[in-house]
Design a protein around this motif. Structure first.
Motif, PDB file in Angstrom:
ATOM      1  N   ARG A  12       0.801  -1.225   0.000  1.00  0.00           N
ATOM      2  CA  ARG A  12       0.000   0.000   0.000  1.00  0.00           C
ATOM      3  C   ARG A  12       0.834   1.274   0.000  1.00  0.00           C
ATOM      4  O   ARG A  12       0.301   2.362  -0.035  1.00  0.00           O
ATOM      5  N   SER A  97      -5.385  -7.132  -5.464  1.00  0.00           N
ATOM      6  CA  SER A  97      -6.587  -7.271  -6.282  1.00  0.00           C
ATOM      7  C   SER A  97      -7.440  -5.996  -6.213  1.00  0.00           C
ATOM      8  O   SER A  97      -7.788  -5.536  -5.130  1.00  0.00           O
ATOM      9  N   HIS A  98      -7.733  -5.441  -7.376  1.00  0.00           N
ATOM     10  CA  HIS A  98      -8.576  -4.247  -7.447  1.00  0.00           C
ATOM     11  C   HIS A  98      -9.159  -4.133  -8.847  1.00  0.00           C
ATOM     12  O   HIS A  98      -8.826  -4.896  -9.745  1.00  0.00           O
ATOM     13  N   ASP A 111      -7.690   3.374 -10.600  1.00  0.00           N
ATOM     14  CA  ASP A 111      -7.835   2.244  -9.697  1.00  0.00           C
ATOM     15  C   ASP A 111      -9.017   2.480  -8.780  1.00  0.00           C
ATOM     16  O   ASP A 111      -9.196   3.586  -8.260  1.00  0.00           O
ATOM     17  N   HIS A 113     -11.372   0.232  -5.641  1.00  0.00           N
ATOM     18  CA  HIS A 113     -11.593  -0.986  -4.868  1.00  0.00           C
ATOM     19  C   HIS A 113     -13.101  -1.166  -4.752  1.00  0.00           C
ATOM     20  O   HIS A 113     -13.786  -0.329  -4.168  1.00  0.00           O
ATOM     21  N   GLU A 115     -16.234  -3.783  -3.724  1.00  0.00           N
ATOM     22  CA  GLU A 115     -16.595  -4.992  -3.004  1.00  0.00           C
ATOM     23  C   GLU A 115     -18.023  -5.367  -3.372  1.00  0.00           C
ATOM     24  O   GLU A 115     -18.964  -4.617  -3.094  1.00  0.00           O
ATOM     25  N   GLU A 134     -11.088 -14.331  -5.755  1.00  0.00           N
ATOM     26  CA  GLU A 134     -10.836 -12.895  -5.918  1.00  0.00           C
ATOM     27  C   GLU A 134     -11.419 -12.472  -7.254  1.00  0.00           C
ATOM     28  O   GLU A 134     -11.734 -13.304  -8.102  1.00  0.00           O
ATOM     29  N   SER A 136     -11.854  -8.861 -10.196  1.00  0.00           N
ATOM     30  CA  SER A 136     -11.652  -7.467 -10.574  1.00  0.00           C
ATOM     31  C   SER A 136     -12.679  -7.138 -11.643  1.00  0.00           C
ATOM     32  O   SER A 136     -13.103  -8.012 -12.398  1.00  0.00           O
TER      33      SER A 136
END
Length: 150
Positions: A12, A97-98, A111, A113, A115, A134, A136
């Protein structure tokens, strides 16, 4: 003999990326540090040519070959992201993962994120018979859209 466990903690920050290099036994050369610093400062997806140009404009002399070799080494170890596009590869600083938003009018990749709701994932698993570990999502859109509500 005890086997060393490689950290799967998401990268990060620049410090996380440098730490991962050391954990993996990768030498943190001056050129590798320049590339990682640039990717975290720029906070956008850049081509190898853009990375080369920006570093040299900053007075950080680095050769084309060195840029390409370091990008390959860093992306192959999942320290940075490599996105394959029809016009070449782009590199970014997020390796976990994104999802992405592809802006058609600005040619940028952002980018995000995302969910998904757990019930949607379960429904997809039931329909496909695949256990999802996972995911994307690639969104496509326009950044500079005029609002048509008048």
């Amino acid at each position: 003999m005890q086997k060393q466990t490689i950290s799967t903690k998401p990268i990060r920050s620049l410090e996380d990326a440098l730490d991962r290099c050391q954990i993996l036994g990768m030498r943190v050369s001056r050129q590798r540090r320049f590339i990682l610093e640039l990717l975290w400062q720029a906070n956008e997806h850049l081509s190898a040519r853009e990375i080369y140009d920006r570093l040299n404009q900053e007075g950080k002399e680095i050769g084309h070959t060195s840029v390409y070799q370091n990008l390959e080494a860093l992306s192959s170890q999942s320290i940075i992201e490599c996105i394959e596009r029809c016009d070449g590869r782009l590199y970014g600083n997020i390796s976990d993962s994104h999802s992405h938003i592809n802006c058609v009018d600005t040619n940028q990749i952002l980018d995000v994120h995302v969910e998904l709701p757990e019930d949607l994932i379960r429904k997809i698993e039931e329909e496909t018979g695949v256990r999802i570990t996972e995911y994307s999502i690639n969104f496509v859109g326009y950044r500079n859209v005029q609002n048509d509500e008048s």
